[in-house]
Write an enzyme that holds these catalytic residues in place. Structure first.
Site, PDB file in Angstrom:
ATOM      1  N   LYS A   1      -1.021   8.681   3.077  1.00 53.13           N
ATOM      2  CA  LYS A   1      -1.196   6.860   3.066  1.00 53.13           C
ATOM      3  C   LYS A   1      -2.341   6.640   4.862  1.00 53.13           C
ATOM      4  O   LYS A   1      -2.300   5.577   4.564  1.00 53.13           O
ATOM      5  CB  LYS A   1       0.382   5.949   3.417  1.00 53.13           C
ATOM      6  CG  LYS A   1       1.219   6.041   2.609  1.00 53.13           C
ATOM      7  CD  LYS A   1       2.409   5.527   2.594  1.00 53.13           C
ATOM      8  CE  LYS A   1       3.051   5.952   3.172  1.00 53.13           C
ATOM      9  NZ  LYS A   1       4.435   4.338   3.023  1.00 53.13           N
TER      10      LYS A   1
ATOM     11  N   ARG B   1      14.911  -0.552   6.074  1.00 53.61           N
ATOM     12  CA  ARG B   1      14.411  -0.591   4.740  1.00 53.61           C
ATOM     13  C   ARG B   1      14.556  -1.386   3.330  1.00 53.61           C
ATOM     14  O   ARG B   1      16.168  -1.255   3.881  1.00 53.61           O
ATOM     15  CB  ARG B   1      13.246   0.038   4.525  1.00 53.61           C
ATOM     16  CG  ARG B   1      11.962   0.702   4.902  1.00 53.61           C
ATOM     17  CD  ARG B   1      11.840   1.858   4.253  1.00 53.61           C
ATOM     18  NE  ARG B   1      10.029   2.492   5.190  1.00 53.61           N
ATOM     19  CZ  ARG B   1       9.205   1.686   5.164  1.00 53.61           C
ATOM     20  NH1 ARG B   1       8.402   0.815   4.448  1.00 53.61           N
ATOM     21  NH2 ARG B   1       7.863   2.025   6.063  1.00 53.61           N
TER      22      ARG B   1
ATOM     23  N   PRO C   1       0.616  -1.008  -0.495  1.00 53.31           N
ATOM     24  CA  PRO C   1       0.607  -0.070   0.240  1.00 53.31           C
ATOM     25  C   PRO C   1       0.531   1.337   0.049  1.00 53.31           C
ATOM     26  O   PRO C   1       1.758   1.332   0.949  1.00 53.31           O
ATOM     27  CB  PRO C   1      -0.917   0.203   1.574  1.00 53.31           C
ATOM     28  CG  PRO C   1      -0.455  -1.266   2.119  1.00 53.31           C
ATOM     29  CD  PRO C   1       0.525  -2.142   0.515  1.00 53.31           C
ATOM     30  N   GLU C   2       0.466   1.742  -1.024  1.00 50.35           N
ATOM     31  CA  GLU C   2       1.234   3.452  -1.007  1.00 50.35           C
ATOM     32  C   GLU C   2       0.312   4.516  -1.077  1.00 50.35           C
ATOM     33  O   GLU C   2      -0.794   4.125  -1.281  1.00 50.35           O
ATOM     34  CB  GLU C   2       2.403   3.766  -2.125  1.00 50.35           C
ATOM     35  CG  GLU C   2       3.320   2.339  -1.652  1.00 50.35           C
ATOM     36  CD  GLU C   2       4.573   2.660  -2.421  1.00 50.35           C
ATOM     37  OE1 GLU C   2       4.704   3.736  -2.908  1.00 50.35           O
ATOM     38  OE2 GLU C   2       5.836   1.781  -2.244  1.00 50.35           O
TER      39      GLU C   2
END
Length: 281
Positions: free
Chosen positions: A51, A257, A2-3
């Site tokens: 978001k 990340r 999800p972005e």
């Protein structure tokens, strides 16, 4: 993953299904909301903010959620569906919220953030966010100003920081660094003008183009297996030069990340530097 484009699309689907309709049943499966019942209240609107998702309901209340890395909202019929798909997302222990009307049921899965706040207090939840790439407040000049406040910060980190601009996640961070022909670890202040301006323009264009698509695309190639330049393509040839795509880590140690990049097309620092510490932090 999800972005901003995924959240925008989710918000619009929820808005079309729920806005203007009365909730007939609600079930929040997080401890702090276990006794909350919004039945009888009308859903006023569902809007995205970067978001984040804001579902405003009658009585000055907002259901605030964030999809995180794996969260999702799915729509079913008027009764809570026993199954929501074949990807494991239908498991009852992954459900965090059920909100139903006479026509539709919205089911929230794996939501890392779910809270009920006063609508007038939304600023406390999302006021820290920078200009929203898909919002009416999009201001590229302000986004660029925020992006360059800490010129020594690695480009990928600066792009991902929602306080600078809201909506970019790891997929777009990887793709934008590639399109800028810059190392993800290059200090953002080292980008020559007008590259930051062009980079933000590209980010806005890509999210706008993808907000109505189920399959995200950053290339111009129509084939589904050629939709992205670098993200998820470790050891596969770069679409520009043929050099194998590689990966590296970035971000704070507790929230590390992975980013994908081409070591030939993206000159600059090739290995992650020590974790960045914001000025005064």
């Amino acid at each position: 993953m999800p972005e901003g484009d995924t959240v925008w699309r989710t918000a619009h689907r929820l808005h079309e299904a729920l806005a203007g309709r009365t909730l007939t049943h609600t079930d929040f499966r997080v401890p702090r909301l276990a006794t909350v019942d919004l039945s009888g209240r009308t859903v006023l609107e569902v809007i995205p903010r970067g978001k984040h998702l804001l579902m405003r309901v009658e009585g000055g209340l907002t259901v605030h959620s964030h999809l995180g890395m794996e969260g999702a909202w799915r729509l079913g019929g008027p009764a809570p569906a026993k199954r929501a798909g074949g990807d494991g997302s239908d498991r009852a222990d992954q459900i965090r919220a059920v909100l139903g009307t006479a026509e539709h049921t919205a089911i929230g899965y794996r939501l890392p953030l779910l809270e009920l706040i006063r609508t007038r207090a939304e600023h406390g939840a999302v006021g820290h966010l920078g200009p929203d790439l898909l919002g009416p407040d999009w201001d590229p000049a302000e986004a660029e100003r925020r992006l360059l406040v800490d010129p020594e910060r690695p480009l990928a980190e600066a792009l991902l920081d929602q306080r600078n601009l809201a909506g970019i996640g790891n997929v777009y961070a990887s793709e934008l660094c590639f399109l800028a022909r810059s190392s993800p670890w290059a200090p953002v202040g080292s980008l020559p003008a007008p590259l930051p301006t062009r980079l933000l323009s590209t980010a806005h264009r890509l999210l706008e183009a993808n907000k109505d698509r189920l399959a995200r695309r950053t290339t111009r190639d129509p084939h589904r297996d050629r939709a992205l330049y670098v993200y998820g393509r470790e050891r596969r040839p770069c679409r520009r030069c043929g050099t194998p795509i590689t990966t590296g880590g970035y971000g704070p140690v507790d929230r590390r990340r992975t980013i994908w990049y081409c070591p030939h097309c993206q000159p600059g620092p090739a290995h992650p530097p020590p974790p960045h510490t914001p000025a005064g932090g």
